[in-house]
Design an enzyme around this catalytic site. Structure first.
Site, PDB file in Angstrom:
ATOM      1  N   HIS A  17       0.840  -1.207   0.000  1.00 26.06           N
ATOM      2  CA  HIS A  17       0.000   0.000   0.000  1.00 26.06           C
ATOM      3  C   HIS A  17       0.877   1.260   0.000  1.00 26.06           C
ATOM      4  CE1 HIS A  17      -3.108  -2.614   2.285  1.00 26.06           C
ATOM      5  NE2 HIS A  17      -3.620  -2.381   1.093  1.00 26.06           N
ATOM      6  N   LYS A  41     -15.282  -8.031   3.939  1.00 29.22           N
ATOM      7  CA  LYS A  41     -14.147  -8.396   4.785  1.00 29.22           C
ATOM      8  C   LYS A  41     -14.449  -8.152   6.252  1.00 29.22           C
ATOM      9  CE  LYS A  41     -10.580  -7.427   1.310  1.00 29.22           C
ATOM     10  NZ  LYS A  41      -9.519  -6.495   0.910  1.00 29.22           N
ATOM     11  N   ARG A  90      -2.482  -6.342  -8.675  1.00 30.59           N
ATOM     12  CA  ARG A  90      -1.387  -7.286  -8.456  1.00 30.59           C
ATOM     13  C   ARG A  90      -1.439  -8.421  -9.452  1.00 30.59           C
ATOM     14  NH1 ARG A  90      -3.249  -8.221  -2.402  1.00 30.59           N
ATOM     15  NH2 ARG A  90      -5.111  -8.327  -3.700  1.00 30.59           N
ATOM     16  N   SER A 127      -3.075  -7.761   2.938  1.00 29.13           N
ATOM     17  CA  SER A 127      -3.293  -7.568   4.382  1.00 29.13           C
ATOM     18  C   SER A 127      -3.768  -8.863   5.036  1.00 29.13           C
ATOM     19  CB  SER A 127      -4.350  -6.474   4.616  1.00 29.13           C
ATOM     20  OG  SER A 127      -3.898  -5.244   4.129  1.00 29.13           O
TER      21      SER A 127
HETATM   22  O1  PNS Z   1      -8.590  -2.703   0.479  1.00 31.36           O
HETATM   23  P1  PNS Z   1      -9.882  -3.153  -0.166  1.00 31.36           P
HETATM   24  O2  PNS Z   1     -10.665  -4.036   0.801  1.00 31.36           O
HETATM   25  O3  PNS Z   1      -9.676  -3.803  -1.489  1.00 31.36           O
HETATM   26  O4  PNS Z   1     -10.734  -1.819  -0.398  1.00 31.36           O
HETATM   27  C1  PNS Z   1     -12.046  -1.906  -0.936  1.00 31.36           C
HETATM   28  C2  PNS Z   1     -12.821  -0.596  -0.655  1.00 31.36           C
HETATM   29  C3  PNS Z   1     -12.879  -0.334   0.851  1.00 31.36           C
HETATM   30  C4  PNS Z   1     -12.140   0.558  -1.352  1.00 31.36           C
HETATM   31  C5  PNS Z   1     -14.255  -0.801  -1.234  1.00 31.36           C
HETATM   32  O5  PNS Z   1     -14.869  -1.910  -0.614  1.00 31.36           O
HETATM   33  C6  PNS Z   1     -15.129   0.450  -1.098  1.00 31.36           C
HETATM   34  O6  PNS Z   1     -15.034   1.341  -1.915  1.00 31.36           O
HETATM   35  N1  PNS Z   1     -15.961   0.478  -0.011  1.00 31.36           N
HETATM   36  C7  PNS Z   1     -16.878   1.586   0.224  1.00 31.36           C
HETATM   37  C8  PNS Z   1     -18.314   1.219  -0.249  1.00 31.36           C
HETATM   38  C9  PNS Z   1     -18.379   1.294  -1.757  1.00 31.36           C
HETATM   39  O7  PNS Z   1     -18.312   2.366  -2.330  1.00 31.36           O
HETATM   40  N2  PNS Z   1     -18.460   0.108  -2.416  1.00 31.36           N
HETATM   41  C10 PNS Z   1     -18.416  -0.019  -3.864  1.00 31.36           C
HETATM   42  C11 PNS Z   1     -19.794  -0.076  -4.471  1.00 31.36           C
HETATM   43  S1  PNS Z   1     -19.705  -0.155  -6.237  1.00 31.36           S
END
Ligand code: PNS
Length: 157
Positions: A17, A41, A90, A127
């Site tokens: 990150h 998650k 990745r 993570s």
């Molecule tokens: O590190 P991650 O878990 O890959 O991050 C994913 C994250 C937190 C960026 C994603 O789940 C997110 O944007 N969450 C907020 C809710 C949202 O907007 N979801 C997408 C709907 S299309």
């Protein structure tokens, strides 16, 4: 002012990150590293802990600020004048997953998603693997910064 967001669950922030945030900071005027909830998650650290770790890890990057948001990423972007979302790839399987989300976010708001390829040095890093290794007392010192390593140790003590 070109302001972008590096969003994630950062549970915890890894060297992968930090690599992406640092490379993004060299391309844009301002980067917001934002902690959001991934509904798929289960979290280990609290949002406050994640934000604190991110702040510690990005303290030397002048144009990076850390934020948290409880809601849709596109709403965070609108509220903060952010025109692009930076996501790391990745692997091809990352792309399969990210493509749908990127297209949905664009449909919802017109916010672009730009993909940055992961540094090959970190393409195996996640993570969830860091948490698993730390849980069983494995060595994560080359995967996370010392402050994060200490917090993992405290969590699993
Ligand atoms: O590190 P991650 O878990 O890959 O991050 C994913 C994250 C937190 C960026 C994603 O789940 C997110 O944007 N969450 C907020 C809710 C949202 O907007 N979801 C997408 C709907 S299309």
């Amino acid at each position: 002012m070109r302001r972008v967001v590096c969003p994630g669950s950062f549970d915890p922030v890894t060297n992968g990150h930090i690599d992406i945030i640092g490379r993004t900071a060299r391309q844009y005027d301002e980067v917001v590293a934002a902690v959001l909830t991934n509904v798929h998650k289960k979290g280990l650290f609290t949002v406050e802990e994640k934000v604190a770790m991110l702040r510690e890890c990005t303290a030397d990057l002048d144009n990076v600020r850390v934020a948290q948001f409880n809601g849709l990423l596109v709403d965070f972007c609108r509220e903060n004048g952010i025109s692009a979302i930076i996501r790391s790839l990745r692997s091809v399987s990352d792309f399969d997953y990210e493509l749908q989300i990127a297209q949905m976010n664009y449909r919802l708001s017109g916010v672009e998603t730009l993909f940055m390829t992961a540094n090959p040095q970190y393409s195996f890093l996640s993570s969830s693997l860091v948490r698993e290794i730390a849980q069983y007392g494995g060595d994560v010192s080359s995967l996370v910064t010392p402050n994060v390593e200490q917090r993992l140790r405290d969590k699993y003590a």
